[in-house]
Design an enzyme around this catalytic site. Structure first.
Site, PDB file in Angstrom:
ATOM      1  N   ASP A 165     -64.466  -6.402 -11.923  1.00 16.28           N
ATOM      2  CA  ASP A 165     -63.293  -7.075 -11.347  1.00 16.28           C
ATOM      3  C   ASP A 165     -63.600  -7.813 -10.050  1.00 16.28           C
ATOM      4  O   ASP A 165     -62.715  -8.432  -9.483  1.00 16.28           O
ATOM      5  CB  ASP A 165     -62.179  -6.051 -11.072  1.00 16.28           C
ATOM      6  CG  ASP A 165     -61.566  -5.512 -12.357  1.00 16.28           C
ATOM      7  OD1 ASP A 165     -61.866  -6.051 -13.432  1.00 16.28           O
ATOM      8  OD2 ASP A 165     -60.787  -4.543 -12.270  1.00 16.28           O
ATOM      9  N   GLY A 183     -58.854  -7.052 -14.736  1.00 20.89           N
ATOM     10  CA  GLY A 183     -58.411  -7.240 -13.362  1.00 20.89           C
ATOM     11  C   GLY A 183     -57.238  -6.320 -13.072  1.00 20.89           C
ATOM     12  O   GLY A 183     -56.097  -6.758 -13.115  1.00 20.89           O
TER      13      GLY A 183
END
Lengths: 465, 465, 465, 465
Positions: D211, D255
């Site tokens: 991420d 994410g």
């Protein structure tokens, strides 16, 4: 070349006594569009007119033995030691074939020992590199992720008897030769020497060529991967030529005698304006000559992209005394450099007529043949390898496995080296190239609006050939 | 299905009066392995046994008309307006076909006007999207760099008469339909309506399918690009599964009735342990059931990779009441979710037997069919497009252009929608899958040393099926 | 080179009177690690020792003006006509920059007219190619899918006054120059001529170089795409060399004065044994010379892979009289061919010591710089383009936009052409190369078992440099 | 968060007594833009205003210790046994790091024994998988060609004392932990337990995250490879949406708390119309809500493409009671499915307003993180690995190696897990996204001519936010 049934008969080592591991599964199958039963055969030719030439009945029609597993096999797997050798120039998929051979031999036939000879046939003789690698499923698991061959390769002939000695010494009774026409020729000599000594060793070929010039083969393995890579270089020079005023992009691609890579790569990108192959002669000078055509293209759309097989225009080089009288280790005549001739003659001509050409010339050579196999070629190599193992275990010898009209078949090795597959100037492929490049029609000066972003094929007229 | 010569005869609009631009070039050619002369035909079947079934002589053998340019053409190019429509789901190469059609029509036949209908057959009727795009070489020059279709597409039927009105209104006398079986069915109805009105409009199909389930077709265009992409997802779950203790990787691939993508993608990576396709039923429970097999794999090598076509195991879903009773806009029955069934039943089973599975499930769906065509498919689409233009200009109608045994041929549209191509459980392809995955043999507990880096196919024994 | 604050001050056309479309959004922001507020500056240097050298307080520290949108802008967008020119050799991402400029100018600033000059600065003068292309969002939408530049490019100087005339004639008040050091030099002269005439025309540079030799720049745009492509060629020769007995793989990569591509591409594949760059001299002969090193590698592991920047070893070529005394259109001295020298001297040496080398030499040249931008470079180019538009609209001129320590900043053009960025022989990068290739240690004859599959770095000892 | 010099001081095991193999080479070097000398430090902050906040002199400025080889090292290489463990989710480049560690340890420091723990920290405790792999240069030579980690990984905590026992049992004095924030936390606890026992074992972290949410890190390794792959899926839905009437393309990307992948992937393709990230809240209903915006896009250009980070809109899911109250093995809260919410609410809304949306939703999940590292990430991983080895050999412990402002530096582990890096809504990156998608401006009904081929960003107006 007219073939008869006998020409297509493959050689067997002897009767098959052992039950194959596939025996039960095969018992119920019969020929269909997806399977050819044992004893059935695939027709060599597939058009009505060609059949008619042969005078029926169909059992006399030239046809190939289908590849695949047999119910009975010749060798007792418990007593098989297999050998694998790769010979000649690289081509995508060599490692895939090695991997497929090893997996099929061990997983299904439970063959215990497989030796890979290093550096081609050299590894089979008394020279410095007489060494082998033990090949196991673990060893070959990821080798398809790299181009080339983990065994190494080389060109050139070795003494057949020394090679037989090497096989006997190691107890090898099944040998797989992955090689080009040089390799198949060597394998044929080797098989003859084996036969002369009355030995029980099967020699199976998996023919390879980067040029797709194998006869009796739909498309040689690795060819798709190679021409896809070649197409990238056509894009490169096309991008360069289009970005330069009076830009001339030239790519020289592999293809000593056969322009298949040049044709397919040109079709794949559809960016080439002119494709030159060994099979179709051309002239430089004169109103229909290449130089005038190049000039017309540059004047019409600002740049031109030329794709030339390395074997194209050798007659022009000979006329100009630009051919060396030499051969390489495989006995192939050294080619003259058509790329250099094009570069120089085009520069001279365009400069003379008042243009200021920028030449972008790329000879990607090894960069084309060292890539990994793409998805299609990986599948193809795997299935060829399976077919080769089945052929060997069933006692075929001096036999190559290939794909013909989408069927995997057995082809006698002498046939595979009998001649070269070439682009037929009257065939569909060349017709497609002529249509796609517009080589059939004259470029015409374009409306600037059409060409400012690299207009291709926009404004052409006047059919010529 | 036994076919007779009449079944394979394609429909013509009438006599060909006009000289083709290719006329002179064609005059000297005759049939060869690379070219089929006008009047000659390609055999449907290609084995000795199949020929024998037909009772010769060969002029009665089922065979296809070869595609390609003709010396005489039916339409006067100066009076041709062409239409192009794409229908059904996406597939790699649609833009390549559009581009090839436009280039061949304009560069060689000098057709002046080409219209693209937007959003499939919807664009041909009175609904909201009744619009067209003018297609020129400039417009299509770079469209092959993107996936999908610049024309848009849709599913579902439109009124045939409204569509004919639309063609008449626009003066279109040559229509190219790039579509799947729904699209070919619509094109057939459209052609019938045209015939009923006695109109002189050619309808040529370029059949498309992501599932490779078209009959009389070597491999549908875009299929290689699609399975190459599918293979990447098999790698993904394989990497994930191998990196997890008791890892289970599952990929669901396209294939409603035909498991071609699952088979080829699995062969391409050779990472799948189990391949499930609609054509080969399987059971979950019992000693030979899938769950027991999965458990053996996990215990033997620490993880397992399963590739399932979306249409596999629908009988299992039905038994469990997991099928909706619904159809999509093309009239296809909605499939149950085999991926979810596998994920849940495998998790339950492995947990029950004391393992702690980590499931990695990927359903790449659209990500497979929206890619651009690879080099091979680009060439294939271009050549199909050329063949389609030649067929239309020569007055063929209700005719599809396909590649059959590596020859481009004309197939009557009704044949193309007569049945589906499927993976033959007795055929070579499924055999290759069984060999490559080792589904024929039982996994055996491996030596830890072999498997610590993800050993595949290392230690298996005991043939089963 | 010691810089002072004044050296880093960028030139403005004048006061900014107009509200920017971003004005409101910007009002509340302040400097953070992700944003630099208007009026704040980025430090040139970022180590404690370097700060100390400058004698604080910090407002005297050399630092750059941050790029990005301003609350007030200089030009009224309604009266802006923008021009774009690409100059010098190709590099990945040129089309991405053009596309980003056009989109930002039209979508956000609503600039109505943008002209692209064709073929570099030639398009701005009275020569034959004095033409422009109208650039619209529609025109540029898909151009990033192709390498090169849709505008064309060229090398060589044009008369500054003629170029100013051209701008005035077309009403251009904002000019973007995407070019290398030649292009930045031309832009600087152009800006001087504009200033001399008192014209209100902003000249903004987006500096480009395939060699990554721009100063004050993290990494030039396109560089990652280029070295990734270069790395593929290293793989190619590596595959070839490893498959040949005594195989010698040589790749010549771009890099006239700076070996960045050679270093990064070598690190990316980690297949190179020896890397040669212009910044680090070497000798051929002697016990520490290249030839002895190559020989040791071949004897130790059977092959060797050498990566040479084109500018490496020019002193050796000069000593041998192999340098031409010539320059290209950009005024760069023509380099001697280090690849040829290596090929010949290595062949001679190895043959002399009894080896039979097979040389695989690739010079990919244009094939490296004509690729499309990868995902990272696409993002980078887009953001550079945004920054360039903001700079121009805010009235900066003679200013280049670059990324420095991950901040987008404004750099005065004279600084960009003040010197070249080079690989620092004492820096981290070269250290990494030495570590990765093992050039720090001597190759030692390996156990054959280690090397049979191409062992790399397995058995080395004895630190040297 | 205000940091002081002490916060940035990394922990040492003790004095360095041994000469490093790099000692001589380092003696002459001093800090430059490409190298930071021993004893010097890299500034944490790099703007004038930020320096001013700290009250100089500079020796009190927050700064990091530079990574790299030292002249003296702490451990005698002859007595080092190294351990490597990979923990947490996969990310591109893990194998590259493992490979780099092994090569640097063996080639340069001549460490004789390196053990890899299998399946994360589980491999270090008494559970079922308590096994290790001996890692040698030969073993790791080609592992970078595959995604994932050859060591396997897992989530979840293990007892720190058991892990210390495991290290002591095997004689490991240098441990490399490649892991995410869970892994760094575990490593920190492990290091504390080591310290508590007074053991001389260095623990070095190579922080990993798909991420990009690591603080004090330019960009986490593998991030570029991941977002490049993510960008391909944006292209896929974009192609699908554009080819469907009223097409809605939705991609859900990784994410949880940070929308970096969504932002960069969207910028890379520039095909997204709307980007949703956790850092920037949004509403569904109302005139400024997402649904109205989607409707405007569909009406304006016929389709819309939405990219959503998985953590976006969690507040909306919570309001609707769609959040499970659960956590995964790493202790992360389970996220609600924003993709499903978008799909359903958009379908409902558009149907209600009379459109007939076709939804294309892709959740590529694992397919993004299991790819191999691209060329840039390969270089990055290799250099991180080198830095990690140097840190360990010099006796640093509880220390992570990262790249900060393009310098490789040492960061104390507690800092790495102190907070998450997030997209700054006021920062440059989000600004770029707003500019590129046109989310700043309202879509306006377009001229049909502009949009027929998928017009993007052509006709927009009226700034909003």
């Amino acid at each position: 070349m007219t073939l008869h049934l006998d020409d297509l008969r493959v050689r067997h080592l002897g009767e098959c006594h052992y039950d194959s591991p596939f025996s039960e599964m095969l018992a119920a199958k019969k020929t269909s569009p997806h399977y050819v039963a044992e004893g059935d055969r695939v027709l060599l030719e597939d058009t009505v007119s060609m059949l008619a030439e042969h005078g029926l009945p169909p059992d006399r029609l030239p046809s190939f033995e289908a590849a695949g597993p047999r119910r009975k096999i010749y060798f007792d797997p418990a007593h098989v030691t297999a050998g694998i050798v790769t010979a000649g120039g690289l081509c995508p998929g060599l490692n895939d074939v090695i991997r497929g051979l090893v997996q099929e031999l061990t997983v299904h036939y439970e063959v215990k020992r497989i030796l890979g000879f290093r550096n081609g046939f050299r590894g089979m003789t008394a020279e410095r590199c007489n060494d082998t690698i033990e090949l196991t499923p673990d060893r070959v698991r990821d080798i398809h992720n790299a181009g080339g061959t983990i065994l190494g390769s080389s060109r050139g002939a070795q003494d057949a008897d020394e090679m037989v000695d090497s096989l006997v010494l190691r107890g090898i009774n099944v040998l797989f030769v992955i090689g080009g026409d040089g390799g198949m020729r060597a394998a044929t000599r080797l098989a003859a020497a084996i036969r002369a000594r009355g030995l029980d060793i099967a020699v199976i070929g998996v023919p390879k060529t980067i040029d797709n010039d194998l006869p009796y083969t739909d498309q040689s393995f690795g060819f798709q991967s190679a021409f896809a890579q070649a197409a990238n270089f056509i894009s490169s020079v096309s991008v360069e030529a289009a970005a330069s005023p009076d830009g001339i992009g030239i790519v020289k691609l592999m293809g000593r005698h056969s322009g298949f890579i040049a044709c397919y790569a040109s079709l794949a990108r559809n960016a080439a304006d002119i494709v030159l192959i060994p099979e179709v002669p051309f002239v430089l000078e004169g109103p229909d000559g290449l130089l005038a055509r190049v000039e017309r293209h540059v004047r019409a759309k600002g740049f031109v992209v030329i794709v030339a097989a390395e074997g194209a225009g050798q007659d022009l080089l000979e006329q100009r005394g630009l051919l060396e009288d030499a051969t390489d280790a495989s006995g192939n005549a050294k080619l003259g450099d058509i790329g250099a001739l094009l570069r120089e003659s085009i520069t001279a001509h365009l400069t003379e007529v008042g243009l200021a050409p920028t030449i972008r010339y790329i000879d990607p050579s090894y960069a084309i043949r060292s890539v990994t196999a793409n998805a299609y070629d990986s599948v193809y190599c795997l299935r060829l390898a399976h077919a080769a193992v089945h052929a060997a275990m069933a006692g075929r010898t001096e036999t190559a496995v290939v794909r013909w009209r989408r069927r995997f078949v057995h082809v006698p090795m002498p046939l595979i080296i009998s001649h070269r597959n070439q682009v037929d100037p009257d065939g569909d492929l060349w017709m497609s190239v002529l249509e796609a490049t517009g080589q059939l029609v004259q470029p015409r000066t374009c409306d600037p609006l059409d060409i400012d972003l690299g207009g291709r094929g926009v404004c052409r007229s006047t059919a010529v050939r």
